[in-house]
Enzyme design. Structure first.
Site, PDB file in Angstrom:
ATOM      1  N   ARG A 249       0.876  -1.189   0.000  1.00  0.00           N
ATOM      2  CA  ARG A 249       0.000   0.000   0.000  1.00  0.00           C
ATOM      3  C   ARG A 249       0.900   1.222   0.000  1.00  0.00           C
ATOM      4  NH1 ARG A 249      -5.453   1.422   3.364  1.00  0.00           N
ATOM      5  NH2 ARG A 249      -6.178  -0.080   1.834  1.00  0.00           N
TER       6      ARG A 249
ATOM      7  N   HIS B 185      -7.236   0.592  -6.487  1.00  0.00           N
ATOM      8  CA  HIS B 185      -7.477  -0.233  -5.292  1.00  0.00           C
ATOM      9  C   HIS B 185      -8.143  -1.537  -5.754  1.00  0.00           C
ATOM     10  CE1 HIS B 185      -7.886  -1.356  -1.245  1.00  0.00           C
ATOM     11  NE2 HIS B 185      -8.752  -0.484  -0.792  1.00  0.00           N
TER      12      HIS B 185
ATOM     13  N   GLN C 181     -10.100  -4.050  -3.353  1.00  0.00           N
ATOM     14  CA  GLN C 181     -11.408  -3.556  -2.903  1.00  0.00           C
ATOM     15  C   GLN C 181     -12.491  -3.956  -3.896  1.00  0.00           C
ATOM     16  OE1 GLN C 181     -12.350  -1.571  -0.069  1.00  0.00           O
ATOM     17  NE2 GLN C 181     -14.327  -2.210  -0.865  1.00  0.00           N
TER      18      GLN C 181
ATOM     19  N   ASP D  68     -17.162   7.163  -1.817  1.00  0.00           N
ATOM     20  CA  ASP D  68     -15.902   7.062  -1.067  1.00  0.00           C
ATOM     21  C   ASP D  68     -15.620   8.452  -0.505  1.00  0.00           C
ATOM     22  OD1 ASP D  68     -13.404   6.279  -0.084  1.00  0.00           O
ATOM     23  OD2 ASP D  68     -12.417   6.288  -2.048  1.00  0.00           O
TER      24      ASP D  68
ATOM     25  N   CYS E 249     -16.479   1.790   0.403  1.00  0.00           N
ATOM     26  CA  CYS E 249     -15.304   0.962   0.715  1.00  0.00           C
ATOM     27  C   CYS E 249     -14.889   1.096   2.171  1.00  0.00           C
ATOM     28  CB  CYS E 249     -14.148   1.330  -0.208  1.00  0.00           C
ATOM     29  SG  CYS E 249     -13.726   3.082  -0.148  1.00  0.00           S
TER      30      CYS E 249
ATOM     31  N   ARG F   3     -13.973  -8.567   1.693  1.00  0.00           N
ATOM     32  CA  ARG F   3     -12.550  -8.317   1.448  1.00  0.00           C
ATOM     33  C   ARG F   3     -11.741  -9.574   1.782  1.00  0.00           C
ATOM     34  NH1 ARG F   3     -10.540  -3.181   1.487  1.00  0.00           N
ATOM     35  NH2 ARG F   3      -8.716  -4.283   0.703  1.00  0.00           N
TER      36      ARG F   3
HETATM   37  N1  NVA Z   1      -9.874   6.644  -1.611  1.00  0.00           N
HETATM   38  C1  NVA Z   1      -9.559   6.242  -0.265  1.00  0.00           C
HETATM   39  C2  NVA Z   1      -9.817   4.787  -0.083  1.00  0.00           C
HETATM   40  C3  NVA Z   1      -9.549   4.265   1.291  1.00  0.00           C
HETATM   41  C4  NVA Z   1      -9.787   2.789   1.391  1.00  0.00           C
HETATM   42  C5  NVA Z   1      -8.103   6.576   0.035  1.00  0.00           C
HETATM   43  O1  NVA Z   1      -7.256   6.387  -0.842  1.00  0.00           O
HETATM   44  O2  NVA Z   1      -7.829   7.046   1.127  1.00  0.00           O
HETATM   45  N1   CP Z   2     -11.412  -0.073   2.283  1.00  0.00           N
HETATM   46  C1   CP Z   2     -10.145  -0.146   2.733  1.00  0.00           C
HETATM   47  O1   CP Z   2      -9.195  -0.396   1.991  1.00  0.00           O
HETATM   48  O2   CP Z   2     -10.035   0.044   4.077  1.00  0.00           O
HETATM   49  P1   CP Z   2      -8.679   0.224   4.870  1.00  0.00           P
HETATM   50  O3   CP Z   2      -8.064   1.538   4.436  1.00  0.00           O
HETATM   51  O4   CP Z   2      -9.077   0.242   6.315  1.00  0.00           O
HETATM   52  O5   CP Z   2      -7.751  -0.920   4.547  1.00  0.00           O
END
Ligand code: NVA
Ligand code: CP
Length: 306
Positions: free
Chosen positions: A103, A130, A133, A224, A264, A292
């Site tokens: 990540r 992502h 997800q 989101d 998400c 997930r």
């Molecule tokens: N768009 C959000 C998704 C979190 C799971 C982010 O990147 O923070």
């Molecule tokens: N939806 C998602 O990826 O959640 P987290 O950021 O908690 O992993």
């Protein structure tokens, strides 16, 4: 179907339709207890530069349930935070781990890691995509409607990583995708073109600034956060721009009567979604979060398969 053994998942566009269909069917079997693959001695590394609840825990539990082990390698506890080059980290971790989920911010970082590591590299979220997800999201939609092609998903809000992977994943399976975003926050045009090419004549990709047009006839409403990780300093200036894209009762009533609502998570109640809708009868967010784990277990078992 081509095997996913040893493969990377950096983008949803790395999968063919047959591979995605197989992953979703495999995930459903795992969830139903119809299959119990076992990978003792295998080790998953979680190399994260951003916070995570669902992705970290669902990957970890999935790997434990497969009989494997997990190493939580947040960048702060490794030399990554002190600037060790990705190419060096990748070649070293490749010698220890069997699979890695990363990540980070730049898509180019996971691409570079994958270029230097032979083990499967999984995108656990970048600024661009992502994909894990969306595996869970499609599983959740399939559970609800029993099929995917021909359904319409409307995404409201920021044209971000989640919107990009939804575009690619939904297009691949033959779903219509409507994205409503404020001017300047539309999804990446290159991803939109890729999604249109994947979908072909099977359906329609609509990019609009009008939320009501987007939700018309939609069976799935998705939203989101308005400011993703790394964009926190811009959150206040975005709130007034995004207000009319909030998923609330009025907008939900303009969708198909059977519409479900996905997010998400984490969610900001009162911003992109109301408390009433996320806690209401159309919400499937807790099943979506559970999925997930099932989807990623299917993915891990597929890339670790001999
Ligand atoms: N768009 C959000 C998704 C979190 C799971 C982010 O990147 O923070
Ligand atoms: N939806 C998602 O990826 O959640 P987290 O950021 O908690 O992993």
């Amino acid at each position: 179907m081509a095997s996913l053994s040893g493969r990377d998942l950096l983008s949803l566009s790395d999968l063919t339709l047959a591979e995605l269909d197989h992953l979703l069917a495999f995930a459903a079997d795992l969830k139903a207890g119809k299959s119990r693959p076992s990978f003792p001695q295998k080790v998953l590394g979680l190399l994260f530069r951003k916070a995570s609840t669902r992705t970290r825990v669902s990957f970890s539990v999935a790997m434990y349930q497969l009989g494997g082990q997990v190493l939580d390698l947040h960048s702060g506890v490794t030399q990554v935070s002190r600037g060790e080059p990705t190419s060096d980290t990748a070649r070293v971790l490749d010698r220890y781990l069997d699979v890695v989920a990363i990540r980070t911010f730049e898509q180019s970082e996971i691409q570079e890691f994958a270029d230097y590591a032979a083990i499967p590299v999984i995108n656990a979220l970048t600024d661009l995509e992502h994909p894990c997800q969306i595996l869970a999201d499609l599983l959740t939609i399939q559970e609800e409607f029993k099929h995917l092609p021909g359904l319409t998903l409307a995404y409201l809000g920021d044209g971000n990583n989640v919107a990009h992977s939804l575009l690619l994943g939904c297009a691949l399976v033959g779903m219509n995708v409507h994205i409503a975003s404020p001017a300047g926050y539309e999804p990446d045009p290159g991803i939109v073109d890729q999604a249109r090419a994947l979908l072909g004549s099977r359906g329609k990709i609509l990019i609009t600034q009008d939320p009501e047009t987007a939700v018309n006839q939609a069976q799935v409403l998705y939203t989101d956060v308005w400011a993703s990780m790394g964009q926190e300093s811009m959150a206040d200036q975005r709130i007034p721009l995004f207000q009319s894209y909030q998923v609330n009762r009025e907008l939900l009533q303009k969708a198909s009567p059977e519409a479900i609502v996905l997010h998400c998570l984490p969610a900001h109640r009162g911003e992109e979604i109301t408390h009433e809708v996320i806690e209401g009868p159309a919400s499937r967010v807790w099943d979506q979060a559970e999925n997930r784990m099932h989807a990623q277990k299917a993915l891990l078992a597929s890339v670790l398969a001999p």
